[in-house]
Design an enzyme around this catalytic site. Structure first.
Site, mmCIF file in Angstrom:
data_model
loop_
_atom_site.group_PDB
_atom_site.id
_atom_site.type_symbol
_atom_site.label_atom_id
_atom_site.label_comp_id
_atom_site.label_asym_id
_atom_site.label_seq_id
_atom_site.Cartn_x
_atom_site.Cartn_y
_atom_site.Cartn_z
ATOM 1 N N SER A 13 40.487 27.610 -10.664
ATOM 2 C CA SER A 13 40.365 28.859 -9.914
ATOM 3 C C SER A 13 41.597 29.234 -9.102
ATOM 4 C CB SER A 13 39.142 28.799 -8.994
ATOM 5 O OG SER A 13 37.957 28.767 -9.759
ATOM 6 N N ASP A 52 28.539 30.603 -13.723
ATOM 7 C CA ASP A 52 29.255 30.576 -12.451
ATOM 8 C C ASP A 52 29.062 29.198 -11.827
ATOM 9 O OD1 ASP A 52 30.392 32.839 -10.357
ATOM 10 O OD2 ASP A 52 29.525 31.119 -9.330
ATOM 11 N N HIS A 58 26.517 34.886 -6.617
ATOM 12 C CA HIS A 58 27.084 35.295 -5.328
ATOM 13 C C HIS A 58 26.553 36.644 -4.856
ATOM 14 C CE1 HIS A 58 30.348 32.186 -5.518
ATOM 15 N NE2 HIS A 58 30.142 32.334 -6.814
ATOM 16 N N CYS A 71 34.220 33.675 -7.096
ATOM 17 C CA CYS A 71 33.155 34.082 -8.008
ATOM 18 C C CYS A 71 33.666 34.077 -9.457
ATOM 19 C CB CYS A 71 32.639 35.467 -7.628
ATOM 20 S SG CYS A 71 31.411 36.131 -8.758
#
Length: 326
Positions: A13, A52, A58, A71
């Protein structure tokens, strides 16, 4: 084995701020546009779910909150809209998938895939096809994508300076052995990254500040008690793939197969002096890498006595309750 230059890892991420910049540059989504995250993302008409890290999702997010909370489903969709070739081209501008030119031997280039790369790499025609799902997972730094810690630090520095780039170096100056004269080696500028709308830098930097400073931010523990503000992005990179309906159980996985923890950051956020890329091999969570970065920031930015006190007050945070991909 110099992992800073030769170690290649999926960025996880930590790639998301860069994907957000690409989305703004190609005008595929507005920063204020919202996406509802229900815990998975699907192509229209497909039953396959791209999950996710937060099982129940989220809720409603925009670009800022998607960076803060990391997210996945938001970035699955954004990457799909950008397309792998445009994403490849933009990430190259940030210095990925190429050697930085640092003044020491042994650097590796890493990899940002593209349709042309896949056609060239695989011999079998059926393996040369680029599939849409491969673009989706590239949006969260998985799949074929590989980076070095140096590249992560360089990308963080580029975001911190709103697009200014320099070739990294170890040598600051050299002394002539005959005359004793010191000759400073000047920084070598590289082509800047220019956005269609320069305000995009503020959007992404604001999200990275939120990662360490807002509720729901994935690196809040690293910011706690610091007299300066950190801007960063956590990442957790899978070492091996798991099936659609399989569940990752960390306690049953050998340590060498556990997720890597990553973190990119710069500080002080308002007037950056230092940019960092951290990889903790098999470190399980990006929050662990963020605590490493905090100690480096303290050592660099604070007086020695203050940094020592801060180090005794900070430690490795426990894994978030329920497990996380961040």
């Amino acid at each position: 084995y110099d992992r800073a230059l030769r170690g290649v890892y999926p960025p996880g991420s930590t790639i998301k701020p860069m994907v957000a910049l690409a989305a703004l540059e190609y005008n595929v989504i507005a920063p204020e546009a919202t996406h509802y995250c229900r815990g998975f993302w699907q192509f229209p008409g497909s039953s396959h779910r791209y999950r996710d890290w937060r099982k129940n999702g989220h809720g409603t997010v925009n670009m800022h909150t998607a960076i803060v909370q990391s997210c996945d489903t938001y970035f699955y969709g954004v990457a799909n809209q950008i397309g792998i070739d445009r994403l490849h081209d933009f990430l190259l501008e940030l210095g990925l998938s190429q050697k930085s030119g640092i003044d020491i031997l042994g650097e590796r280039a890493g990899l940002v895939p593209s349709t042309a790369w896949k056609r060239k790499t695989f011999k079998r025609p059926d393996l040369q096809v680029w599939f849409p799902g491969e673009t989706v997972i590239a949006g969260i730094g998985q799949g074929y994508m590989l980076v070095t810690p140096l590249q992560l630090a360089n990308a963080a520095a580029t975001i911190a300076t709103h697009g200014r780039r320099f070739q990294p170096r170890l040598v600051h100056s050299m002394r002539d052995p005959l005359t004793g004269q010191m000759v400073v080696v000047p920084p070598r500028p590289l082509p800047n990254v220019k956005l269609r709308d320069p305000k995009g830098w503020d959007v992404v930097v604001g999200g990275m500040i939120g990662v360490a400073n807002e509720g729901g931010g994935t690196a809040r523990a690293a910011q706690a008690g610091a007299p300066y503000k950190i801007a960063g992005k956590t990442g957790t990179a899978q070492v091996f793939s798991i099936g659609q309906n399989e569940k990752y159980n960390e306690s049953q996985v050998q340590e060498r197969l556990r997720d890597h923890g990553l973190f990119i950051a710069f500080a002080p956020a308002e007037a950056p002096k230092l940019a960092i890329g951290v990889v903790v091999e098999n470190g399980r969570h990006g929050s662990v890498a963020a605590m490493v970065a905090r100690k480096v920031f303290d050592a660099y930015l604070l007086p020695p006595e203050t940094a020592a006190k801060s180090e005794t007050a900070t430690g490795e945070p426990p894994p978030p309750a329920g497990g996380t991909d961040e």
